[in-house]
Design an enzyme around this catalytic site. Structure first.
Site, short mmCIF file in Angstrom:
data_model
loop_
_atom_site.label_atom_id
_atom_site.label_comp_id
_atom_site.label_asym_id
_atom_site.label_seq_id
_atom_site.Cartn_x
_atom_site.Cartn_y
_atom_site.Cartn_z
NE ARG A 65 62.09 8.04 26.21
CZ ARG A 65 63.77 7.56 25.92
NH1 ARG A 65 64.44 7.98 24.70
NH2 ARG A 65 64.07 6.46 26.95
CG ASP A 91 66.42 8.62 16.34
OD1 ASP A 91 66.86 8.02 15.10
OD2 ASP A 91 67.14 8.26 17.53
CD GLU A 97 59.65 6.22 19.55
OE1 GLU A 97 60.41 5.36 19.76
OE2 GLU A 97 60.02 7.68 19.49
CG HIS A 112 64.29 5.16 19.22
ND1 HIS A 112 62.86 5.98 19.91
CD2 HIS A 112 64.93 5.09 19.77
CE1 HIS A 112 63.98 5.74 21.33
NE2 HIS A 112 64.84 5.78 21.15
#
Length: 331
Positions: A235, A259, A264, A296
């Site tokens: 996260r 990632d 985001e 992601h």
């Protein structure tokens, strides 16, 4: 069950339509995210299906409950974007997908490590331009390095096993549960500070909670080895991005692979290639030559998409038929 499906992408339609046997559930796909501005679209539905960047806050829950929504089906494991207390007060059930191909995320974390280390992305771009020089592409042997793993749930455990396979010394920190299986395989559980000071590579695999928010900050970064590699596929808010930038500028952080990103929701899963990105923090991160960001992507394998669709649809069926909700989130 009539389901309003938000933040829809082409692959969502493909997999959910494929596994919605005999059209057991009547799914209407919306490309927009669910939030207090779009909650009005839920009129006439019994359930909503949402993803990581949908914003299910108190106001949104109030609107959708009035509209008749009885269950929120998360097609992901994390639920930090849902106001659990508000849902409980409105008698709205919440179900999730607690585990979907943990290997997919663990393998993606490994891919970030190898790419950052061996600079294969840079070599690829050079060769496409006819540049076969290997100057400044020096990496290091992963074998023999100390890898610290924060969080040893299903994904963290899978990652530990991969790193053991590379011949690494694996240290782990988990304040909830220490796995006897991992210990038997050679993983050493340590206190967090010990892990931070001893690791050459640190990979985050813990959930986002009030206790883990910004677990990587100026103080924790200061304890790390100079030139440490930091990886986050869990996260975004586990890392204070501004502190990470300072760590990159000073050289304390030698490599950063993420990632996920705290802000985001306004960026990921969208094509912004023709736009001016308004987020100065991620723009600064992108500018570093030793930073690798993927949007992601860690979960994104065929196996994971199949599991997500199957488990989510089963969760909805269990709710509709009054069966025990094995994957229910309770506040």
């Amino acid at each position: 069950m009539k389901v309003a499906f938000f933040s829809t992408k082409s692959y969502d339609k493909e997999y959910f339509n494929r596994f919605n046997d005999d059209n057991l559930h009547e799914i209407t796909f919306f490309e927009v995210p669910l939030n207090n501005q779009t909650a009005g679209l839920t009129t006439g539905f019994e359930a909503v299906c949402v993803f990581v960047n949908d914003k299910i806050d108190e106001e949104t829950i109030e609107i959708i409950s009035v509209n008749g929504i009885k269950v929120i089906a998360l097609r992901c494991a994390g639920f930090n974007n849902v106001d659990l207390k508000a849902a409980k007060s409105r008698s709205v059930s919440i179900v999730r997908v607690p585990a979907y191909s943990p290997e997919s995320v663990a393998e993606h974390a490994t891919a970030l490590i190898l790419t950052l280390n061996r600079k294969t992305h840079k070599a690829y771009n050079r060769v496409r331009e006819g540049n076969f020089s290997i100057e400044n592409l020096t990496g290091f042997n992963l074998s023999g390095k100390t890898v610290g793993v924060i969080g040893t749930g299903l994904i963290g455990s899978s990652f530990c096993k991969i790193m053991l396979g590379f011949g690494c010394k694996v240290l782990a920190y988990d304040d909830i549960y220490e796995s006897p299986d991992l210990i038997s395989k050679g993983v050493q559980y340590k206190k967090l500070d010990e892990l931070l000071t001893q690791s050459d590579v640190i990979s985050l695999h813990c959930p986002l909670t009030p206790e883990t928010a910004h677990i990587i900050n100026a103080n924790s970064i200061s304890k790390m080895k100079n030139g440490v590699m930091l990886i986050n596929t869990s996260r975004g808010a586990l890392i204070n991005a501004k502190d990470a930038i300072e760590g990159l500028k000073s050289g304390k952080i030698g490599y950063l692979g993420i990632d996920v990103y705290e802000q985001e929701a306004d960026l990921f899963f969208q094509d912004l290639s023709e736009s001016v990105i308004q987020d100065d923090v991620i723009s600064r991160l992108i500018s570093f030559p030793n930073v690798l960001i993927t949007g992601h992507l860690g979960f994104f394998t065929k196996e994971a998409l199949e599991e997500i669709a199957t488990i989510t649809l089963n969760n909805l069926s269990d709710f509709e038929n009054g069966r025990e909700l094995l994957n229910e989130i309770k506040s």
